[in-house]
Design an enzyme around this catalytic site. Structure first.
Site, PDB file in Angstrom:
ATOM      1  N   ASP A 102       0.809  -1.223   0.000  1.00 31.62           N
ATOM      2  CA  ASP A 102       0.000   0.000   0.000  1.00 31.62           C
ATOM      3  C   ASP A 102       0.836   1.264   0.000  1.00 31.62           C
ATOM      4  O   ASP A 102       0.645   2.156  -0.837  1.00 31.62           O
ATOM      5  CB  ASP A 102      -0.924   0.058   1.231  1.00 31.62           C
ATOM      6  CG  ASP A 102      -1.891  -1.103   1.283  1.00 31.62           C
ATOM      7  OD1 ASP A 102      -1.544  -2.198   0.778  1.00 31.62           O
ATOM      8  OD2 ASP A 102      -2.987  -0.936   1.850  1.00 31.62           O
TER       9      ASP A 102
ATOM     10  N   ARG B  52       0.099   4.954  17.005  1.00 26.48           N
ATOM     11  CA  ARG B  52      -0.186   5.956  15.974  1.00 26.48           C
ATOM     12  C   ARG B  52       0.231   7.369  16.343  1.00 26.48           C
ATOM     13  O   ARG B  52       0.826   8.078  15.530  1.00 26.48           O
ATOM     14  CB  ARG B  52      -1.679   5.930  15.583  1.00 26.48           C
ATOM     15  CG  ARG B  52      -2.159   4.597  15.013  1.00 26.48           C
ATOM     16  CD  ARG B  52      -1.174   3.979  14.083  1.00 26.48           C
ATOM     17  NE  ARG B  52      -1.709   2.834  13.358  1.00 26.48           N
ATOM     18  CZ  ARG B  52      -0.958   1.940  12.736  1.00 26.48           C
ATOM     19  NH1 ARG B  52       0.365   2.048  12.771  1.00 26.48           N
ATOM     20  NH2 ARG B  52      -1.501   0.934  12.087  1.00 26.48           N
TER      21      ARG B  52
ATOM     22  N   ASP C 180      -7.403   4.144  12.580  1.00 30.88           N
ATOM     23  CA  ASP C 180      -6.044   4.668  12.442  1.00 30.88           C
ATOM     24  C   ASP C 180      -6.000   6.028  11.748  1.00 30.88           C
ATOM     25  O   ASP C 180      -5.220   6.895  12.111  1.00 30.88           O
ATOM     26  CB  ASP C 180      -5.156   3.659  11.713  1.00 30.88           C
ATOM     27  CG  ASP C 180      -4.813   2.465  12.597  1.00 30.88           C
ATOM     28  OD1 ASP C 180      -4.733   2.653  13.826  1.00 30.88           O
ATOM     29  OD2 ASP C 180      -4.644   1.357  12.063  1.00 30.88           O
TER      30      ASP C 180
ATOM     31  N   SER D 102      -5.403  -8.787   7.736  1.00 32.26           N
ATOM     32  CA  SER D 102      -4.488  -7.651   7.812  1.00 32.26           C
ATOM     33  C   SER D 102      -3.759  -7.667   9.161  1.00 32.26           C
ATOM     34  O   SER D 102      -4.355  -7.951  10.206  1.00 32.26           O
ATOM     35  CB  SER D 102      -5.316  -6.371   7.624  1.00 32.26           C
ATOM     36  OG  SER D 102      -4.736  -5.314   8.344  1.00 32.26           O
TER      37      SER D 102
END
Ligand code: ARG
Length: 403
Positions: A21, A101, A130, A182
């Protein structure tokens, strides 16, 4: 071109992992914005060799690559404060992704400032938590920063669309077999969601787990360990001192071996979707039990109860992405004040997925055996309990008379 793609961007700092990605994102940003892209990769203990990423990102089109080892900062300034607060989201999730994050986003902003970039970018999708966590952090640092979130804007819809794009532009990506879920991994945890896990009735395959053996396959002999705390922070294991990141890594090894810290839950995302997640947090799970054990000797009753009543709100703040917000900082300072006396040792047995507490001690314990004893004592006058009960019963008696 949609509205987001119309903004003028000169230079952007992308949170880059080297995966499919974010590789596509580098090239796509250059195509759409004709901007310079700086790739930033945070080493948060994801257990991958990050050195090859410099070359890879450059070949993909990045003008500069920054790789920073943030493991100790992550442990001491993010994981430890969160652990001092015993933070748990919805009863089970130890927040391993949520806590990472804000640190990544903060570092991105520091690089943006140093490099004179006018934008930051991330690879989170438009359906998850996120994106919120990244962007709340960006905006709390610089309200004027431009934000690029390609997953919300581009035309790609599937992994095969992305792969087709890498072929077209000769973007280097490993031909890794697609995992049917994922993954997000760091020093604290591994998370799995999506794909075959989307059916909440289907059990996760054993082969999925990355850091823990199954409790069934764990050793038949328990392992007893001692964790020492100073002012609310774990400082040593079995008498050996460790830095914060090393301590967590060490407990991950021990816990992983004994099948500790697997969680499978359906959780509520901030964006209003329920989602099924599976987690492995071996060291964190051990630390939750050990910390509570030392607190049980050292915290005043009312302080403990008041603090406990605030944990779920604090956990939601982290989950929703409000790490750099005044309400989280306010609760943190309250919790940390209470931790000043949380010094002591917890003794625990690790056994087939369980953390079994078997002893606790503290130099300044509030537990007094001579008072708690069932044997004859001196300081506690049992007769006084009668008046205590009578006065507390007063309103109950008045209510009863009225009936
Ligand atoms: N559901 C968890 C959270 O919101 C984990 C998210 C995992 N993220 C990912 N990109 N796979 O914190």
């Amino acid at each position: 071109m949609n509205q987001a793609q119309n903004q003028e961007i000169k230079k952007a700092v992308l949170a880059y992992s080297g995966g499919l990605d974010t590789s596509v994102i580098i090239r796509w940003m250059k195509e759409i914005y004709n901007c310079e892209v700086i790739a930033f990769c945070a080493d948060l203990g994801q257990g991958e060799d990050l050195a090859p990423l410099t070359d890879k990102a450059k070949k993909t089109g990045a003008s500069k690559v920054v790789i920073t080892d943030l493991r100790e900062e992550f442990a001491s300034d993010y994981l430890f404060p969160m652990l001092r607060a015993n933070a748990v989201y919805e009863g089970h999730y130890l927040l391993g992704t949520a806590i990472a994050r804000p640190l990544i986003a903060k570092k991105q902003m520091e690089i943006a400032k140093a490099e004179g970039a006018d934008a930051v970018a991330h690879g989170a999708t438009g359906k998850g938590n996120d994106q919120v966590r990244f962007e709340l952090t960006y905006l709390s640092i610089d309200p004027k920063i431009k934000i690029i979130a390609p997953w919300r804007d581009w035309e790609f819809e599937s992994r095969s669309d992305l792969i087709a794009y890498t072929k077209k532009y000769d973007i280097p990506v490993e031909a890794t077999a697609e995992k049917p879920y994922s993954i997000d991994r760091n020093l604290f945890h591994v998370s799995f969601e999506g794909g075959i896990l989307e059916d909440p009735w289907v059990a996760p395959p054993e082969s999925m787990f990355a850091t823990t053996t199954s409790p069934e396959a764990a050793p038949d002999t328990p392992q007893t360990i001692e964790i020492a705390y100073e002012a609310g922070n774990p400082v040593s294991v079995d008498g050996k001192p460790y830095s914060p990141a090393k301590l967590i890594a060490e407990l991950n090894k021990m816990g992983g071996k004994h099948g500790i810290g697997r969680v499978d839950l359906v959780e509520n995302r901030y964006v209003g979707i329920k989602s099924r997640g599976v987690y492995e947090t071996p060291g964190g799970t051990i630390l939750h039990v050990a910390h509570r054990a030392v607190e049980s000797l050292t915290l005043d009753r009312e302080v403990l109860h008041l603090r406990d009543s605030l944990i779920s709100q604090y956990a939601s703040m982290i989950y929703y992405g409000y790490w750099f917000a005044p309400e989280r900082e306010l609760l943190q300072s309250l919790f940390d004040k209470a931790q000043a006396g949380v010094t002591g040792v917890a003794r625990l047995k690790l056994y087939k997925g369980n953390v079994i507490l078997c002893g606790r001690s503290a130099p300044r314990s509030l537990y007094h055996q001579e008072i708690s004893t069932f044997e004859k004592d001196t300081d506690y006058v049992q007769k006084e309990a009668e008046g205590f009960i009578r006065l507390n019963a007063m309103r109950l008696k008045l209510l009863a008379q009225q009936k």
